[in-house]
Design a protein around this motif. Structure first.
Motif, PDB file in Angstrom:
ATOM      1  N   THR A  34      -5.939   8.898   4.956  1.00 51.00           N
ATOM      2  CA  THR A  34      -5.308   9.009   6.280  1.00 51.00           C
ATOM      3  C   THR A  34      -6.199   8.498   7.403  1.00 51.00           C
ATOM      4  N   ASP A  35      -7.427   8.109   7.089  1.00 49.01           N
ATOM      5  CA  ASP A  35      -8.343   7.621   8.125  1.00 49.01           C
ATOM      6  C   ASP A  35      -7.829   6.305   8.707  1.00 49.01           C
ATOM      7  N   GLY A  36      -7.769   6.227  10.027  1.00 49.05           N
ATOM      8  CA  GLY A  36      -7.199   5.058  10.682  1.00 49.05           C
ATOM      9  C   GLY A  36      -7.882   3.760  10.305  1.00 49.05           C
ATOM     10  N   ALA A  89      -9.730   3.111   7.657  1.00 49.04           N
ATOM     11  CA  ALA A  89      -9.518   2.815   6.236  1.00 49.04           C
ATOM     12  C   ALA A  89      -8.123   2.266   5.986  1.00 49.04           C
ATOM     13  N   VAL A  90      -7.144   2.817   6.660  1.00 49.15           N
ATOM     14  CA  VAL A  90      -5.765   2.341   6.490  1.00 49.15           C
ATOM     15  C   VAL A  90      -5.629   0.919   7.027  1.00 49.15           C
ATOM     16  N   ARG A  91      -6.241   0.650   8.162  1.00 47.98           N
ATOM     17  CA  ARG A  91      -6.198  -0.714   8.714  1.00 47.98           C
ATOM     18  C   ARG A  91      -6.812  -1.711   7.745  1.00 47.98           C
ATOM     19  N   ASP A  92      -7.894  -1.297   7.094  1.00 47.35           N
ATOM     20  CA  ASP A  92      -8.543  -2.176   6.109  1.00 47.35           C
ATOM     21  C   ASP A  92      -7.622  -2.421   4.911  1.00 47.35           C
ATOM     22  N   GLU A  93      -6.943  -1.369   4.453  1.00 47.42           N
ATOM     23  CA  GLU A  93      -5.984  -1.511   3.357  1.00 47.42           C
ATOM     24  C   GLU A  93      -4.895  -2.530   3.701  1.00 47.42           C
ATOM     25  N   VAL A  94      -4.332  -2.381   4.888  1.00 46.01           N
ATOM     26  CA  VAL A  94      -3.235  -3.251   5.304  1.00 46.01           C
ATOM     27  C   VAL A  94      -3.700  -4.699   5.434  1.00 46.01           C
ATOM     28  N   THR A  95      -4.905  -4.878   5.972  1.00 44.72           N
ATOM     29  CA  THR A  95      -5.445  -6.237   6.128  1.00 44.72           C
ATOM     30  C   THR A  95      -5.640  -6.907   4.771  1.00 44.72           C
ATOM     31  N   LYS A  96      -6.211  -6.174   3.831  1.00 42.75           N
ATOM     32  CA  LYS A  96      -6.429  -6.731   2.494  1.00 42.75           C
ATOM     33  C   LYS A  96      -5.100  -7.035   1.796  1.00 42.75           C
ATOM     34  N   ALA A  97      -4.127  -6.171   2.006  1.00 42.66           N
ATOM     35  CA  ALA A  97      -2.817  -6.397   1.401  1.00 42.66           C
ATOM     36  C   ALA A  97      -2.191  -7.679   1.944  1.00 42.66           C
ATOM     37  N   LYS A  98      -2.270  -7.875   3.243  1.00 42.70           N
ATOM     38  CA  LYS A  98      -1.698  -9.078   3.856  1.00 42.70           C
ATOM     39  C   LYS A  98      -2.395 -10.334   3.338  1.00 42.70           C
ATOM     40  N   ARG A  99      -3.712 -10.252   3.155  1.00 38.66           N
ATOM     41  CA  ARG A  99      -4.436 -11.404   2.618  1.00 38.66           C
ATOM     42  C   ARG A  99      -3.948 -11.748   1.212  1.00 38.66           C
ATOM     43  N   ALA A 127       3.148  -2.382   6.948  1.00 41.75           N
ATOM     44  CA  ALA A 127       3.570  -1.539   8.064  1.00 41.75           C
ATOM     45  C   ALA A 127       2.423  -1.402   9.045  1.00 41.75           C
ATOM     46  N   ASN A 128       2.743  -0.934  10.236  1.00 43.50           N
ATOM     47  CA  ASN A 128       1.725  -0.687  11.253  1.00 43.50           C
ATOM     48  C   ASN A 128       0.735   0.364  10.739  1.00 43.50           C
ATOM     49  N   PRO A 129      -0.575   0.066  10.745  1.00 44.37           N
ATOM     50  CA  PRO A 129      -1.563   1.004  10.173  1.00 44.37           C
ATOM     51  C   PRO A 129      -1.542   2.385  10.819  1.00 44.37           C
ATOM     52  N   ASP A 130      -1.390   2.442  12.137  1.00 44.47           N
ATOM     53  CA  ASP A 130      -1.374   3.742  12.813  1.00 44.47           C
ATOM     54  C   ASP A 130      -0.162   4.565  12.372  1.00 44.47           C
ATOM     55  N   ARG A 131       0.965   3.892  12.229  1.00 43.24           N
ATOM     56  CA  ARG A 131       2.170   4.582  11.777  1.00 43.24           C
ATOM     57  C   ARG A 131       1.994   5.053  10.335  1.00 43.24           C
ATOM     58  N   LEU A 132       1.390   4.206   9.502  1.00 44.69           N
ATOM     59  CA  LEU A 132       1.141   4.581   8.111  1.00 44.69           C
ATOM     60  C   LEU A 132       0.242   5.812   8.023  1.00 44.69           C
ATOM     61  N   ALA A 133      -0.822   5.813   8.820  1.00 48.89           N
ATOM     62  CA  ALA A 133      -1.759   6.941   8.805  1.00 48.89           C
ATOM     63  C   ALA A 133      -1.041   8.232   9.194  1.00 48.89           C
ATOM     64  N   VAL A 159       0.851  -1.189   0.000  1.00 56.13           N
ATOM     65  CA  VAL A 159       0.000   0.000   0.000  1.00 56.13           C
ATOM     66  C   VAL A 159       0.887   1.240   0.000  1.00 56.13           C
ATOM     67  N   SER A 160       0.278   2.389  -0.123  1.00 53.31           N
ATOM     68  CA  SER A 160       1.015   3.645  -0.197  1.00 53.31           C
ATOM     69  C   SER A 160       1.834   3.897   1.063  1.00 53.31           C
ATOM     70  N   ARG A 161       3.051   4.423   0.889  1.00 51.46           N
ATOM     71  CA  ARG A 161       3.979   4.845   1.943  1.00 51.46           C
ATOM     72  C   ARG A 161       4.615   3.676   2.690  1.00 51.46           C
ATOM     73  N   THR A 162       4.855   2.586   1.983  1.00 48.51           N
ATOM     74  CA  THR A 162       5.592   1.474   2.592  1.00 48.51           C
ATOM     75  C   THR A 162       7.015   1.395   2.029  1.00 48.51           C
ATOM     76  N   SER A 163       7.529   2.506   1.568  1.00 47.57           N
ATOM     77  CA  SER A 163       8.933   2.634   1.123  1.00 47.57           C
ATOM     78  C   SER A 163       9.265   1.776  -0.091  1.00 47.57           C
ATOM     79  N   LYS A 164       8.300   1.602  -0.978  1.00 48.36           N
ATOM     80  CA  LYS A 164       8.554   0.753  -2.153  1.00 48.36           C
ATOM     81  C   LYS A 164       9.593   1.388  -3.077  1.00 48.36           C
TER      82      LYS A 164
END
Length: 287
Positions: free
Chosen positions: A237-239, A241-251, A211-217, A164-169
């Motif tokens: 930047t919504d906490g 929404a970001v957690r949902d992004e990270v969860t889907k990415a991990k799946r 990355a940690n969703p809170d840190r990403l946000a 997802v966005s801002r994971t230093s890709k």
């Protein structure tokens, strides 16, 4: 002021800043990297870096010695010519400043272990050889495949980073490219399916970055603020929404069996080192 008092004052000043002269008959990149690594262990003291690169004549060395005399401090050097080395060492001894030949311990250990003579040619690591052109080719490839560009030929990559966005890709890909690794990256965007080519890849090592969703946000909020776009894309930047992004990415990563790296507490260099280890293991298995 007596001599002891002056010495104490000098030591106190060094705790704040100190001069370091990097003297090289090549580019000086090795010395600069070593200085950064060592200086990081002494955060209360700031090195004032004086770089003298491509020093290959006694006339050039005269200028370097004059600068060292004007601003005495640590001297780190990689100089092949014996005569120039001797002049540098003698002058530093006169000024009572340390002169450190940074590569000698490694070179001597290699020579003893291999039973071979060292070459006396300066700057050989920067020759325009096959490795050089491989690195340039990798950089060109990585720039052309940044942020989901040209996904039609991802199969030509050595490594594909997904996240997802801002994971230093992007910075991780550029670091890898400078190591001669063709690295591409594909962003995961909410509401947009990943390119179909991604899950069909066979040759490249595909790595999921998370990355940690809170840190990403927090990082995303800071970035938008710096761009003057605080009111744009609230879901970005919504906490929740970001957690949902990270969860889907991990799946997605688990579904495809892609190794996953959490970059929350990792520097780009540490992430790249982990990826290089994974790539080495993969290539070893293929061999």
């Amino acid at each position: 002021m007596d001599q002891a008092a002056r010495a104490d004052k000098t030591k106190a000043a060094r705790r704040t800043f100190f001069h370091v002269h990097l003297v090289s008959d090549s580019t000086g990149e090795t010395l600069s990297t070593l200085l950064k690594s060592v200086a990081a262990r002494f955060p209360s003291a700031k090195p004032l870096e004086h770089v003298a690169s491509l020093v290959r004549s006694h006339t050039q060395l005269d200028s370097v010695l004059a600068r060292i005399e004007q601003a005495p401090g640590l001297v780190m050097y990689t100089v092949v010519d014996p005569g120039m080395r001797r002049r540098l060492e003698v002058k530093c001894a006169e000024l009572q400043v340390p002169a450190i030949s940074c590569l000698d311990p490694l070179l001597n250990a290699f020579a003893d272990y291999l039973g071979l003579e060292q070459t006396r040619q300066a700057g050989m690591q920067h020759e325009l050889d096959e490795d050089y052109f491989r690195r340039i080719g990798a950089i060109d490839f990585t720039l052309a495949h940044d942020d989901g560009q040209n996904t039609w030929n991802l199969e030509a990559a050595d490594v594909v980073l997904v996240g997802v966005s801002r994971t230093s890709k992007t910075p991780t890909c550029m670091y890898l490219a400078n190591k001669g690794i063709k690295a591409a990256n594909v962003p995961l965007v909410p509401g947009v399916d990943p390119p179909p080519e991604l899950e069909k890849l066979r040759k490249p090592l595909v790595v999921g970055l998370t990355a940690n969703p809170d840190r990403l946000a927090a990082i995303r909020t800071s970035r938008l603020s710096n761009l003057g776009s605080e009111d744009r894309a609230q879901s970005y930047t919504d906490g929740a929404a970001v957690r949902d992004e990270v969860t889907k990415a991990k799946r997605l990563f688990v579904k495809n069996g892609w190794p996953m790296i959490d970059v929350t507490k990792r520097s780009v260099e540490e992430t790249a080192a982990k990826i290089l280890t994974l790539l080495s293991i993969r290539r070893g298995g293929e061999g």
